[in-house]
Design an enzyme around this catalytic site. Sequence first.
Site, PDB file in Angstrom:
ATOM      1  N   LYS A 188       2.711  31.052 -34.945  1.00  0.00           N
ATOM      2  CA  LYS A 188       3.045  29.908 -35.625  1.00  0.00           C
ATOM      3  C   LYS A 188       2.560  28.646 -35.025  1.00  0.00           C
ATOM      4  O   LYS A 188       3.157  27.935 -34.056  1.00  0.00           O
ATOM      5  CB  LYS A 188       4.965  29.830 -35.426  1.00  0.00           C
ATOM      6  CG  LYS A 188       5.602  28.920 -36.407  1.00  0.00           C
ATOM      7  CD  LYS A 188       5.432  29.438 -37.796  1.00  0.00           C
ATOM      8  CE  LYS A 188       5.972  28.670 -38.901  1.00  0.00           C
ATOM      9  NZ  LYS A 188       5.704  28.927 -40.205  1.00  0.00           N
ATOM     10  N   SER A 206       5.476  30.227 -45.194  1.00  0.00           N
ATOM     11  CA  SER A 206       6.563  29.972 -44.471  1.00  0.00           C
ATOM     12  C   SER A 206       7.714  29.695 -45.446  1.00  0.00           C
ATOM     13  O   SER A 206       8.160  30.512 -46.070  1.00  0.00           O
ATOM     14  CB  SER A 206       6.146  28.716 -43.514  1.00  0.00           C
ATOM     15  OG  SER A 206       7.153  28.726 -42.417  1.00  0.00           O
TER      16      SER A 206
END
Length: 590
Positions: free
Chosen positions: A191, A389
């Site tokens: 991430k 995402s």
Amino acid sequence: MKQFLKYVMATVTGIILVMIVVGILGAISLVGLAASSAATTNVEENSVFTLSLSGQLDERSASNPLAELTGQVSEGLGLDNMLNAIKKAKENENIKGIYIEAGIFSSDSPASSHAIREALLDFKKSGKWIVAYADSYTQTTYYICSVADKLYLNPEGMVDWHGLAANPYFVKDLLAKFGVKVQLCKVGKYKSAPEMMTADGMSEPNREQVTAYMNGIWKVMLSDVSKSRKISADSLNAYADRFVTLADQKELVKMKLVDKLLYTDEVKGEIKKMLKIDADEDIKQLTMGEMENVKGQKEEGDKVAVYYAYGEIVDSETGSKVQQEHNIVANTVCKDLERLMKDDDVKAVVLRVNSPGGSAYASEQIWRSVTQLKTKKPVVVSMGGYAASGGYYISCNANYIYSEPTTITGSIGIFGMFPDFSGLLTDKLGVKFDEVKTNKHAAFGTIARPFNAEEMELLGQYIDRGYQLFRQRVADGRKLKVEQVEEIAQGRVWLGNDALPIKLVDAIGSLDDAVKKAAELAKLKEYHTASYPAESSWLDALLDNVTKKSYLDEQMRETLGEYYEPLRLVKSMNQQSAIQARMPYYLIIK
């Protein structure tokens, strides 16, 4: 005194008359604009559709009546309009071919460029021809134009063919100059979005994933150009390594990158030959704007709704206005999807997603609406340039998911970024704080100081619960075990081609493929599509351009170019939702 009053009254009367005349002229212009937008373009026999690849390509183009009224040429291009125009050109028997004129063109993503190219390939299946010309080809325009039957270049032009490079931004030091730090909570080693604010360079996991999808995109480009130009992929790679951008133009012909070196007037002669008309005859051309008013096939059968969800995912309209960009506003989208669910004329819905993500809370709300919609009618997702995402979050529970081969998707992870302005306020500006509180965490989130260790631990637990929920949503929607999702999650970004074998998507295909699948799931024999949200009326579009567009913002974008986005981000960072489900910020692929 009487003479003075006489002049004053004459002046006031003159001003009123001028305002009336201007108002009448303005009304006439607006009526004419509205009438012209509703007019139907008749296509003459032996016509050519001229496709101008110049300007900025977005998922959908925004109407700008103010620019049309003032005689300005809008540089915004909509992928939806472009694909629709190519389809109409294929279906219209009076259009014999497409002439592509390549200029300074910026695509919103490699996947959008691929979609245009695939539409042009489909056009050629009708037996019609495509001719492309440029004074100079950028790598993107060359990739698209390589599909043409004839590829022409100005004798003094160039073909930019150099490979791909990504240049992520890192603004930690820039923020530090203002005394601002960013406190981070995240889940997932891949991430990498927060790295822009908290690091000086790419982490190894981030470098790994960026390398993977960059190589994947380049592989698709090599394969596509190789098939069209009949040049081996190895040769194309060698040309990129040699930086043929600066090669002699005659060498480009020998390499088969272009077919011939011609000036603009000579290209017209070539097109006239293909149309079988005399050299002194004019070429009947249709522009993109005219193609919008060309009648397509009749709308028969049941309705399949195509709902466009593109931009960053935000909680409300208030937050989205800050950025002067199109966004996926959760409360608006949820209401729209509810209306589609209740509309008996709509038999199936295609959700067209082009989003890098955004607010985790907003993504959950849209996921809920998609889930409810799915109980009433089939929902098929068509992924555009990005569905990562939060963009993947809102997609994962559809009945079926299509991705372009170069769509950037996945990035299943959550993070929270919390700016600490205490250094700016205290050290830079000399502001001092004191504190009185009734309970232990009463001052949680104060601007007077950064979070302490215990507060960061509480935030970490909150972020982790969000990640577990996201992961569960994916597992339920994709019919996978949570452990299987975890193996491909951790915030990892995947290319569409790579997302297929790990079951993040069901098939590689276009928006048209998604529409066909939706009709199949709804068991429709005859159907037509309708786009949502509907385009604004010309009056609403005019008012939006007057009230929402910032002249200074547009000028800053034009002046700063690619450096505009990180500076805009710094400006708006404290106005974004703190808990984010998004991919790396503003990835620029060159």
